[in-house]
Design a protein around this motif. Structure first.
Motif, PDB file in Angstrom:
ATOM      1  N   LEU A  45       0.910  -1.168   0.044  1.00  0.00           N
ATOM      2  CA  LEU A  45       0.095   0.102   0.092  1.00  0.00           C
ATOM      3  C   LEU A  45       0.983   1.221   0.110  1.00  0.00           C
ATOM      4  CD1 LEU A  45      -2.442  -1.337   2.659  1.00  0.00           C
ATOM      5  CD2 LEU A  45      -2.699  -1.441   0.415  1.00  0.00           C
ATOM      6  N   SER A  46       0.460   2.106  -0.968  1.00  0.00           N
ATOM      7  CA  SER A  46       1.402   3.422  -0.933  1.00  0.00           C
ATOM      8  C   SER A  46       0.604   4.639  -1.236  1.00  0.00           C
ATOM      9  CB  SER A  46       2.590   3.081  -2.008  1.00  0.00           C
ATOM     10  OG  SER A  46       1.704   2.987  -3.219  1.00  0.00           O
ATOM     11  N   SER A  47       1.162   5.767  -0.679  1.00  0.00           N
ATOM     12  CA  SER A  47       0.990   7.008  -0.932  1.00  0.00           C
ATOM     13  C   SER A  47       1.953   7.831  -1.534  1.00  0.00           C
ATOM     14  CB  SER A  47       0.239   7.736   0.320  1.00  0.00           C
ATOM     15  OG  SER A  47       1.266   8.113   1.159  1.00  0.00           O
ATOM     16  N   ARG A 102       4.160   7.633   1.823  1.00  0.00           N
ATOM     17  CA  ARG A 102       4.445   6.517   2.517  1.00  0.00           C
ATOM     18  C   ARG A 102       4.179   5.117   1.918  1.00  0.00           C
ATOM     19  NH1 ARG A 102       4.120   7.340   8.264  1.00  0.00           N
ATOM     20  NH2 ARG A 102       5.024   5.141   8.383  1.00  0.00           N
ATOM     21  N   VAL A 103       4.990   4.097   2.460  1.00  0.00           N
ATOM     22  CA  VAL A 103       4.544   2.604   1.816  1.00  0.00           C
ATOM     23  C   VAL A 103       4.338   1.770   3.126  1.00  0.00           C
ATOM     24  CG1 VAL A 103       5.772   0.844   0.350  1.00  0.00           C
ATOM     25  CG2 VAL A 103       6.298   3.258  -0.174  1.00  0.00           C
ATOM     26  N   PHE A 104       3.354   0.908   2.818  1.00  0.00           N
ATOM     27  CA  PHE A 104       3.020  -0.146   4.145  1.00  0.00           C
ATOM     28  C   PHE A 104       3.071  -1.211   3.528  1.00  0.00           C
ATOM     29  CE2 PHE A 104       0.900   4.031   5.037  1.00  0.00           C
ATOM     30  CZ  PHE A 104       1.711   4.256   6.448  1.00  0.00           C
ATOM     31  N   VAL A 105       3.129  -2.286   4.122  1.00  0.00           N
ATOM     32  CA  VAL A 105       3.002  -3.936   3.787  1.00  0.00           C
ATOM     33  C   VAL A 105       2.204  -4.506   4.784  1.00  0.00           C
ATOM     34  CG1 VAL A 105       4.423  -5.934   3.549  1.00  0.00           C
ATOM     35  CG2 VAL A 105       5.229  -3.718   2.917  1.00  0.00           C
ATOM     36  N   THR A 107      -7.189   3.264   3.050  1.00  0.00           N
ATOM     37  CA  THR A 107      -6.926   4.734   3.587  1.00  0.00           C
ATOM     38  C   THR A 107      -6.325   4.593   4.832  1.00  0.00           C
ATOM     39  OG1 THR A 107      -8.989   5.018   4.847  1.00  0.00           O
ATOM     40  CG2 THR A 107      -9.123   5.664   2.655  1.00  0.00           C
ATOM     41  N   PHE A 108      -5.199   5.548   5.114  1.00  0.00           N
ATOM     42  CA  PHE A 108      -4.660   5.619   6.430  1.00  0.00           C
ATOM     43  C   PHE A 108      -4.774   6.846   7.020  1.00  0.00           C
ATOM     44  CE2 PHE A 108      -1.513   7.625   3.631  1.00  0.00           C
ATOM     45  CZ  PHE A 108      -0.568   8.498   4.654  1.00  0.00           C
ATOM     46  N   LYS A 109      -4.528   6.821   8.490  1.00  0.00           N
ATOM     47  CA  LYS A 109      -4.865   8.034   9.192  1.00  0.00           C
ATOM     48  C   LYS A 109      -3.895   8.230  10.224  1.00  0.00           C
ATOM     49  CE  LYS A 109      -8.891   9.133  10.131  1.00  0.00           C
ATOM     50  NZ  LYS A 109     -10.522   9.109  10.539  1.00  0.00           N
ATOM     51  N   THR A 110      -3.222   9.495  10.212  1.00  0.00           N
ATOM     52  CA  THR A 110      -2.207   9.741  11.248  1.00  0.00           C
ATOM     53  C   THR A 110      -2.584  10.714  12.107  1.00  0.00           C
ATOM     54  OG1 THR A 110      -1.079  11.578   9.732  1.00  0.00           O
ATOM     55  CG2 THR A 110      -0.475   9.328   9.572  1.00  0.00           C
ATOM     56  N   LYS A 119       7.593   2.152  11.179  1.00  0.00           N
ATOM     57  CA  LYS A 119       7.470   0.833  10.770  1.00  0.00           C
ATOM     58  C   LYS A 119       6.702   0.877   9.496  1.00  0.00           C
ATOM     59  CE  LYS A 119       9.705  -0.774  14.295  1.00  0.00           C
ATOM     60  NZ  LYS A 119      11.044  -1.518  14.018  1.00  0.00           N
ATOM     61  N   LYS A 120       6.663  -0.250   8.504  1.00  0.00           N
ATOM     62  CA  LYS A 120       6.163  -0.393   7.702  1.00  0.00           C
ATOM     63  C   LYS A 120       5.006  -1.452   7.485  1.00  0.00           C
ATOM     64  CE  LYS A 120       9.537   1.070   4.279  1.00  0.00           C
ATOM     65  NZ  LYS A 120      10.264   0.904   2.679  1.00  0.00           N
TER      66      LYS A 120
END
Length: 198
Positions: A37-39, A42-45, A58-61, A95-96
């Motif tokens: 997952l990427s924006s 950011r990149v997440f796995v 979606t991601f929320k900070t 972290k990712k």
């Protein structure tokens, strides 16, 4: 079509805090059945995803606050309905890898940082349930508010009452209770204010 729910949320729903930032994530298959997952930033796995790229992510900070980043997997458009669930993942700062920690209803609204409210009519009652998302779990907060609009139930006049009493709620005579799971306790009607309009 899969991004309809997420776009609707981002465009029309207001956050509980002006500092909270929510963004869409692009999704593509990763190694060994995982997802990337990427924006733009950011990149997440997700190594063992419960959803695939048919879902919108979606991601929320929460800038300036400690705690994990939250990732939401929305149900695909063909699964969206009153009982649809939003999968919740947690990513620790710096972290990712995202870890699945639970679910909240797809229609739940954030009313304060990491606390979501969902109102649903089921049978002869309207229920207001609140969820708190922590770094490692999703908790359902007790009690659940219940507004009885067309039913007769056994309700305790007070939480420490030894016996419940049969009470009938109608649209003309609404009954508000706090539902603790093991017992339903009568509450002032003001505690359920606004539920019938949601």
């Amino acid at each position: 079509m899969k991004h309809i729910a997420a776009l609707c949320f981002l465009l029309f729903c207001t956050s509980a805090s002006s500092e909270v930032l929510e963004s869409n994530l692009d999704c593509k298959p990763g190694a060994e059945g995982g997802l990337i997952l990427s924006s733009a930033e950011r990149v997440f796995v997700i190594k063992s995803p419960e959803r695939d790229c048919q879902s919108a992510f979606t991601f929320k900070t929460y800038p300036g606050k400690t705690g994990a980043i939250l990732i939401f997997a929305w149900p695909p458009s063909d699964e969206f309905g009153l009982n649809s669930q939003r999968y919740v993942y947690s990513v620790m700062p710096e972290k990712k890898e995202a870890t699945h920690i639970g679910y909240i209803p797809a229609g739940a609204d954030e009313i304060e940082d990491r606390v979501f409210k969902h109102v649903l009519q089921e049978g002869g009652s309207i229920y207001e349930t609140r969820y708190r998302i922590e770094s490692d779990k999703v908790s359902t907060l007790s009690p659940v508010k219940e507004l009885i609009i067309a039913d007769t139930l056994c309700i305790y006049p007070q939480r420490n009452s030894s016996k419940c009493e049969q009470m009938t709620g109608t649209f003309e005579n609404l009954v508000c209770v706090m539902n603790y799971g093991e017992r339903k306790v009568l509450a002032d009607i003001s505690a359920c204010a606004g539920m019938i309009d949601q």
